[in-house]
Design an enzyme around this catalytic site. Sequence first.
Site, PDB file in Angstrom:
ATOM      1  N   VAL A 151       0.854  -1.195   0.000  1.00  8.15           N
ATOM      2  CA  VAL A 151       0.000   0.000   0.000  1.00  8.15           C
ATOM      3  C   VAL A 151       0.888   1.242   0.000  1.00  8.15           C
ATOM      4  O   VAL A 151       1.782   1.380   0.835  1.00  8.15           O
ATOM      5  CB  VAL A 151      -0.931  -0.002   1.236  1.00  8.15           C
ATOM      6  CG1 VAL A 151      -1.733   1.288   1.300  1.00  8.15           C
ATOM      7  CG2 VAL A 151      -1.847  -1.211   1.190  1.00  8.15           C
ATOM      8  N   LYS A 152       0.610   2.132  -0.955  1.00  5.86           N
ATOM      9  CA  LYS A 152       1.433   3.340  -1.079  1.00  5.86           C
ATOM     10  C   LYS A 152       0.688   4.508  -0.448  1.00  5.86           C
ATOM     11  O   LYS A 152      -0.506   4.733  -0.732  1.00  5.86           O
ATOM     12  CB  LYS A 152       1.663   3.612  -2.562  1.00  5.86           C
ATOM     13  CG  LYS A 152       2.988   4.224  -2.897  1.00  5.86           C
ATOM     14  CD  LYS A 152       3.143   4.192  -4.403  1.00  5.86           C
ATOM     15  CE  LYS A 152       4.281   5.024  -4.870  1.00  5.86           C
ATOM     16  NZ  LYS A 152       4.225   5.208  -6.318  1.00  5.86           N
ATOM     17  N   VAL A 153       1.413   5.249   0.390  1.00  4.34           N
ATOM     18  CA  VAL A 153       0.799   6.317   1.189  1.00  4.34           C
ATOM     19  C   VAL A 153       1.697   7.557   1.102  1.00  4.34           C
ATOM     20  O   VAL A 153       2.918   7.423   1.170  1.00  4.34           O
ATOM     21  CB  VAL A 153       0.693   5.814   2.662  1.00  4.34           C
ATOM     22  CG1 VAL A 153       0.465   6.925   3.626  1.00  4.34           C
ATOM     23  CG2 VAL A 153      -0.377   4.737   2.795  1.00  4.34           C
TER      24      VAL A 153
END
Length: 220
Positions: free
Chosen positions: A82-84
């Site tokens: 997951v990219k944040v």
Amino acid sequence: MKFFLDTANLEELRRGAALGVIDGVTTNPSLIAKEGRPVEERILEICGIVDGDVSAEVVAVEADRMVEEGRRLAAIHRNVVVKVPLTQDGIRATSILSREGIRVNVTLCFSPVQAILAAKAGAYIVSPFAGRLDDLAANGSELIRSIAEVYRIQGFRTQVLAASLRSPLHVFEAARAGAHIATLPFKLLDMLFHHPLTSKGLEKFLKDWREVFPEPPAAV
Ligand code: E4P
């Protein structure tokens, strides 16, 4: 150093994967939007092409919403990271998701102290953007070197992913600076292969061969 492809285009991913040197994929909202397909569908398709980490980015901006969206993205496939974004909400979400065992790539990192925040929150990957810094006459490769150095000194296990790479020299500098991963647009991957002396050398070898052996060798 691992090579990731920085694209959500399936044709580019198939061509890149066939070369046997691709270890994963990064996407971002711009790259997904360019393909015009729902993110869940596209990420699942990507996971079917490349067997490695596939970054899928949240578009929520508030921590609780990022966490919900991150859980949904992580459930698409076991390879999803997951990219944040590197904001206060992003770092809060990273710390929650990481404690749940969800791997997080903290993106839009432009300074070593931001990278320290990402590592402290338990990020699996941090993504410093070299090219966008160079565009502002700053030194992207130096940023990657500083982050890799401070992580080594402090014993952080977060991987440094050199992002926003624009030239073969960027790729070389990222490797020299100690990046664990470099993510490359397909066009840049293609550029890495080319050298005029390779083409010229091969042409000469084949010409010399054909002068003596005009018939192609029999298939084994
Ligand atoms: C990858 O994770 C980044 O989103 C990407 O490398 C950004 O590249 P750009 O600066 O060329 O858009």
